[in-house]
Enzyme design. Structure first.
Site, PDB file in Angstrom:
ATOM      1  N   VAL A 160       6.804 -18.474 -21.698  1.00 41.96           N
ATOM      2  CA  VAL A 160       7.587 -17.642 -20.780  1.00 41.96           C
ATOM      3  C   VAL A 160       7.587 -16.199 -21.298  1.00 41.96           C
ATOM      4  CG1 VAL A 160       9.822 -17.269 -19.683  1.00 41.96           C
ATOM      5  CG2 VAL A 160       9.066 -19.607 -20.212  1.00 41.96           C
ATOM      6  N   GLU A 165      15.799 -20.026 -34.628  1.00 48.36           N
ATOM      7  CA  GLU A 165      17.068 -20.112 -35.349  1.00 48.36           C
ATOM      8  C   GLU A 165      17.849 -21.336 -34.889  1.00 48.36           C
ATOM      9  OE1 GLU A 165      19.208 -16.413 -35.683  1.00 48.36           O
ATOM     10  OE2 GLU A 165      17.351 -15.247 -35.522  1.00 48.36           O
ATOM     11  N   TYR A 166      18.800 -21.744 -35.719  1.00 50.08           N
ATOM     12  CA  TYR A 166      19.646 -22.919 -35.445  1.00 50.08           C
ATOM     13  C   TYR A 166      18.813 -24.198 -35.349  1.00 50.08           C
ATOM     14  CZ  TYR A 166      22.863 -19.154 -34.351  1.00 50.08           C
ATOM     15  OH  TYR A 166      23.612 -18.017 -34.409  1.00 50.08           O
ATOM     16  N   MET A 188      15.433 -12.606 -43.291  1.00 47.77           N
ATOM     17  CA  MET A 188      16.374 -11.907 -42.407  1.00 47.77           C
ATOM     18  C   MET A 188      17.632 -11.524 -43.201  1.00 47.77           C
ATOM     19  SD  MET A 188      15.898 -13.838 -38.747  1.00 47.77           S
ATOM     20  CE  MET A 188      16.207 -15.511 -39.318  1.00 47.77           C
ATOM     21  N   TYR A 245      20.167  -9.593 -43.433  1.00 49.08           N
ATOM     22  CA  TYR A 245      21.169  -8.759 -42.773  1.00 49.08           C
ATOM     23  C   TYR A 245      22.152  -9.672 -42.046  1.00 49.08           C
ATOM     24  CZ  TYR A 245      17.054  -9.244 -39.713  1.00 49.08           C
ATOM     25  OH  TYR A 245      15.934  -9.715 -39.064  1.00 49.08           O
ATOM     26  N   GLU A 246      23.173  -9.083 -41.458  1.00 51.98           N
ATOM     27  CA  GLU A 246      24.225  -9.796 -40.736  1.00 51.98           C
ATOM     28  C   GLU A 246      25.253 -10.472 -41.633  1.00 51.98           C
ATOM     29  OE1 GLU A 246      24.523 -10.131 -36.678  1.00 51.98           O
ATOM     30  OE2 GLU A 246      24.190  -8.268 -37.787  1.00 51.98           O
ATOM     31  N   TRP A 297      14.818  -4.992 -38.047  1.00 52.14           N
ATOM     32  CA  TRP A 297      15.507  -5.433 -36.824  1.00 52.14           C
ATOM     33  C   TRP A 297      16.547  -4.362 -36.498  1.00 52.14           C
ATOM     34  CZ3 TRP A 297      14.748  -8.840 -33.086  1.00 52.14           C
ATOM     35  CH2 TRP A 297      15.778  -8.983 -32.142  1.00 52.14           C
TER      36      TRP A 297
END
Length: 379
Positions: free
Chosen positions: A97, A169-170, A232, A234-235, A357
């Protein structure tokens, strides 16, 4: 280049005179807006000479949505090895998609600049959120997986992508091994047409770290399955969490220390955030929602509210507090000082490179500092 911290009474002209640089260069490097006011504690990047020393060669990557401002993209591409176009989803039958907005113009601009356009694959459901049911289907159903791989190869050929980035993710813990096998299968197919495959990794610090973000990401298996990985990192400070640095260097270092025990150093890219957050205080869990801001916007908020910018010596990140309409706020963001710390980490560990990001907001001082510190791989 030199990083200068603004003191009370400083002006652009006084700083320019003191360092023998032009006021225009200070304004340009740091994206200052007329009438060029400054905040006490603001970090400015100054062109004070030419870097004639040896510089390491690194790979750089930036994620961008197809609705990125064309000026921001054009300004940033010279500093990128790869441009990750975000994002391509897929269905439960393995049908690819594409993004709802045309991305061909981004791909064309990237190629003109010698930057490799990368197809970013994400398991987004109809609600636009990560969907671990989609992940389970594609990693466990051979026919669905093969259809998706065939579609990826067709899209690479059709649009001229030069690699695939897998950002899932997850992932459920029970899909840990099948997911790594999926990455390896995609890599084999994409490598066969001459391009690499990368995978994004949640910031783990141990093998058995609990939490939905971590259970399905096996650093050892994925480091072997992919050509390279993005940590990743960060966050820590995030939209619904309490005020803190987005990428505190002490926490980032813990992730790198673990990653290098499981993944070859030459495969590891350090994730870097190009944004900050503005929290309304007092913070209330489940209620408070921080506003995402650009790094240049953060500085402007400090200027507009006449408050000094501080710098946390543990997180090595800038922050400040202010009041607006009777409400207290706390802001954490990135500046050239915090970026320099992250670049130093890349140098210290000999990592492959960095990944941002996102590059949706232009942060010129960061790119100038990056180019002053490293040589960037281009096609």
């Amino acid at each position: 280049m030199t990083i200068y911290i603004v003191n009370a009474g400083d002006t652009v002209n006084s700083i320019a005179s003191a360092f023998g640089v032009t006021a225009d260069s200070i304004i340009y490097n740091n994206q200052l807006s007329s009438p060029y006011r400054l905040a006490v504690g603001q970090a400015l990047l100054l062109n004070t000479g030419e870097n004639t020393g040896d510089k390491r060669l690194i790979y750089t990557n930036g994620y961008a949505y197809p609705f990125i401002n064309s000026f921001n993209l054009t300004e940033t591409l010279p500093y990128l090895t790869d441009l990750s176009v975000f994002s391509y989803g897929f269905t439960t039958t393995g049908e690819l998609v594409p993004p709802p907005i045309d991305d061909t113009w981004m791909i064309a601009l990237a190629k003109e600049e010698g930057t490799a356009p990368i197809l970013t694959l994400t398991p987004f459901g109809p609600d636009g959120l990560f969907n671990n049911h989609l992940i389970t289907v594609v990693v466990s159903d051979v026919a669905v997986q093969q259809n998706l791989i065939n579609q990826l190869l067709a899209m690479i050929s059709q649009k001229g992508f030069e690699g695939v980035d897998i950002d899932f993710e997850y992932i459920l813990a029970e899909d840990r091994v099948p997911f790594a096998e999926f990455v390896a299968n995609v890599r084999a197919a994409v490598n066969a047409v001459g391009y690499p495959v990368s995978v994004a990794l949640a910031p783990k610090t141990s093998d058995n770290q609990p939490g939905l973000l971590y259970g399905g990401k096996d650093y050892g298996l994925l480091g072997a399955a992919a050509d390279n990985v993005l940590l990743m990192t960060y966050e820590w400070g995030y939209t619904y969490g309490p005020p803190m640095a987005v990428a505190p260097i002490n926490k980032v270092r813990e992730v790198v220390d673990y990653a290098i025990t499981r993944i070859p150093i030459e495969k590891i890219n350090l994730g870097i955030p190009n944004y900050g957050y503005d929290w309304t205080l007092p913070y209330e869990r489940g209620v408070t929602k921080a506003r995402t801001i650009s790094n240049t916007e953060a500085v402007q908020i400090a200027i507009d509210n006449n408050v000094p910018i501080q710098f946390d010596q543990v997180a090595m990140s800038p922050f400040f507090t202010y009041e607006s309409e009777g409400l207290a706020h706390e802001v954490w963001f990135e500046d050239v000082r915090s970026m320099r710390e992250k670049f130093s980490l890349v140098q210290e560990y000999g990592l492959r490179g960095v990944g941002y990001w996102t590059i949706m907001n232009l942060f010129r001082a960061n790119w100038l500092l990056l180019a002053d510190t490293f040589n960037i791989v281009k096609e």
